[in-house]
Scaffold this motif. Structure first.
Motif, mmCIF file in Angstrom:
data_model
loop_
_atom_site.group_PDB
_atom_site.id
_atom_site.type_symbol
_atom_site.label_atom_id
_atom_site.label_comp_id
_atom_site.label_asym_id
_atom_site.label_seq_id
_atom_site.Cartn_x
_atom_site.Cartn_y
_atom_site.Cartn_z
ATOM 1 N N GLU A 1 6.087 -103.423 -31.660
ATOM 2 C CA GLU A 1 5.167 -104.034 -32.610
ATOM 3 C C GLU A 1 3.808 -103.339 -32.636
ATOM 4 O O GLU A 1 2.989 -103.625 -33.512
ATOM 5 C CB GLU A 1 4.983 -105.520 -32.284
ATOM 6 N N GLY A 2 3.559 -102.456 -31.693
ATOM 7 C CA GLY A 2 2.273 -101.766 -31.662
ATOM 8 C C GLY A 2 1.831 -101.471 -30.248
ATOM 9 O O GLY A 2 2.645 -101.401 -29.324
ATOM 10 N N THR A 3 0.539 -101.315 -30.081
ATOM 11 C CA THR A 3 -0.035 -100.943 -28.782
ATOM 12 C C THR A 3 -1.192 -101.864 -28.453
ATOM 13 O O THR A 3 -2.053 -102.132 -29.299
ATOM 14 C CB THR A 3 -0.544 -99.487 -28.817
ATOM 15 N N THR A 4 -1.223 -102.339 -27.222
ATOM 16 C CA THR A 4 -2.316 -103.191 -26.738
ATOM 17 C C THR A 4 -3.029 -102.463 -25.611
ATOM 18 O O THR A 4 -2.395 -101.805 -24.790
ATOM 19 C CB THR A 4 -1.784 -104.542 -26.243
ATOM 20 N N ALA A 5 -4.353 -102.559 -25.593
ATOM 21 C CA ALA A 5 -5.125 -101.866 -24.560
ATOM 22 C C ALA A 5 -6.427 -102.598 -24.283
ATOM 23 O O ALA A 5 -6.939 -103.350 -25.127
ATOM 24 C CB ALA A 5 -5.423 -100.431 -24.991
ATOM 25 N N GLU A 6 -6.950 -102.379 -23.099
ATOM 26 C CA GLU A 6 -8.297 -102.825 -22.763
ATOM 27 C C GLU A 6 -9.286 -101.820 -23.336
ATOM 28 O O GLU A 6 -9.080 -100.615 -23.206
ATOM 29 C CB GLU A 6 -8.506 -102.864 -21.244
#
Length: 489
Positions: free
Chosen positions: A265-270
């Motif tokens: 679904e995509g990319t998650t990051a801090e």
């Protein structure tokens, strides 16, 4: 030269108005109620949109077009005015309208002159770089629009959020792509300049990477603030941006994306800003290259005072630009993707994203393949980067190579699509060459299986066959609703 562009009411005529860059400028001028005309040999939804705005479109390029336009202005009750003629690098001196413009004494501008004049009116945010310009400028424009800044946006791709490749806002900001392909990048003087990366991509214009760097260096010197990716060693060493960004936690960049998690679904990051954690953000685009593009957009938005809470709220709704990992359809459990990738680095990044996508499409089908359908773009690029292309397809399970799209070039290198396929085949056994478009279509119509992801990699015209290929898998018995939300973006 730039100061002589007249936005006070004098007409504009675009030779090749249907091009993605030319049409964006024509849209802005037409929205400002300036007289706009243009010609193109291929009409479509882009020229239809311009006509709906009041632009006059010719479907032939002939000398009479300029005379007709001046007559129309005179017939409306005003004095006949010679139009300001706008060309791209693709328009040669043999073009009939170009020759007529010279004969009439029209002012003739390169499209970059018009862009520079528009940006000089306001605070320009110029997005430059060898790769990622369209996506980065699209995300930047989208976030600023959603945050209420209301910029004018001029990009080289179509975005659903503003129904096209340009939007005219009411603020002092203009977000635009800055093109290095022909050296016109140096005409821009910007409030903020972004440099995503620097590589040799246009050997038809540059003979070495050093020449490319010099162009970017001149561009950077003309920007009040330079934002750049120090994940690109050339940007880090040669440009030394005022504000840096990176996907490496130990890079010391101004903006850092850390603790990165990728899924279908995509990319998650801090996101970290100057050593302080702002929080997590979800980017609904696949691939680390797109996370980097989003990080550049975040840096711009923060520079303009946008809250991180606004970015977190709006980023997940960004739908992407057309022809950038664009999902075209899902039929018989086969996903069809259209992508503009035409440089070895872009191909590697796109195929890496496809592998992430595969994990979320039909993970239970172990036999599924990533099928890359590659149309080499320009003889000069295929010849100069043949070794790089040969090793760029590691992320594909099957590769179909077509003839080279010339983009108007003469084949002085005597390079063929079959030679490109042979170079790739030395590293990838499952590689095939097809001499005709029809042969590609017939192969794809009969050889795809449920679970496959088919990516058309082309900056040329190969993507035009996608509907016909999909139709083979689109019968009433085969058509199925695609459940994963990721494939609808």
């Amino acid at each position: 030269m730039l100061n002589s562009v007249d936005f006070s009411g004098k007409p504009f005529h675009f030779i090749g108005i249907g091009g993605i860059g030319m049409s964006a400028l024509a849209h802005v001028l037409a929205t400002r109620n300036l007289p706009v005309s243009g010609s193109d040999l291929r009409l479509g939804h882009i020229t239809d949109r311009l006509e709906a705005q009041g632009a006059y479109i010719f479907n032939r390029q002939q000398a009479e077009n300029l005379s007709f336009f001046t007559g129309q202005v005179a017939g409306a009750g005003g004095a006949a005015q010679l139009p300001q003629v706008v060309c791209s690098t693709a328009i040669g001196e043999s073009n009939a309208e170009y020759k007529e413009a010279l004969a009439l004494g029209c002012q003739i501008f390169h499209r970059s002159d018009i862009l520079a004049a528009l940006m000089n009116e306001r605070k320009g945010i110029a997005i430059a770089g060898t790769h990622g310009k369209t996506t980065t400028s699209s995300i930047t424009g989208y976030l600023l629009l959603k945050a209420g800044i209301d910029p004018t946006i001029i990009i080289g791709g179509e975005v659903e959020a503003w129904s096209g490749n340009a939007y005219v806002g009411q603020s002092d900001y203009v977000v635009a792509e800055a093109d290095e392909s022909d050296g016109s990048l140096v005409k821009l003087s910007s409030y903020i300049g972004v440099i995503t990366n620097i590589e040799l991509d246009h050997p038809d214009h540059y003979s070495s990477l050093d020449q490319v760097v010099k162009i970017f260096d001149r561009f950077a010197a003309q920007c009040e603030t330079v934002i750049g990716s120090i994940d690109c060693p050339t940007v880090q060493a040669r440009i030394k941006p005022d504000i840096s960004y990176s996907l490496a936690a130990d890079s010391g960049a101004t903006y850092i994306a850390a603790n990165i998690r990728e899924d279908a679904e995509g990319t998650t990051a801090e996101i970290w800003e100057r050593g302080e954690k702002l929080g997590d953000i979800m980017v609904p685009l696949l691939g680390l290259h797109n996370l980097s593009n989003a990080l550049a957009a975040i840096a711009v938005a923060r520079q303009l005072g946008v809250s991180f809470a606004d970015l977190v709220e709006h980023m997940p709704q960004f739908e992407g630009a057309r022809r950038r990992f664009e999902h075209r359809g899902f039929y018989n459990e086969i996903l069809f993707i259209d992508d503009y990738a035409h440089h070895p680095s872009e191909i590697k990044a796109t195929l890496a994203a496809a592998q992430v996508q595969r994990s979320g499409v039909l993970p239970s089908r172990r036999e599924s393949q990533v099928v890359a359908v590659f149309q080499p773009h320009r003889y000069s690029r295929a010849s100069t980067m043949l070794d790089e292309f040969a090793t760029a397809f590691e992320g594909a399970d099957r590769i179909l190579v077509t003839n080279i799209y010339s983009a108007g070039e003469t084949n002085t290198a005597n390079i063929t699509g079959e030679q490109v396929e042979q170079a790739i085949a030395q590293h990838h056994a499952n590689t095939e060459y097809y001499a005709t478009t029809e042969a590609v279509i017939q192969s794809l119509k009969t050889s795809l299986t449920p679970g496959d992801i088919v990516i058309f990699l082309t900056a040329g015209d190969l993507n035009q066959i996608i509907p016909e290929v999909m139709s083979a898998y689109q019968s009433a018995a085969q058509l199925k609703a695609f459940q994963p939300e990721a494939a609808l973006r």
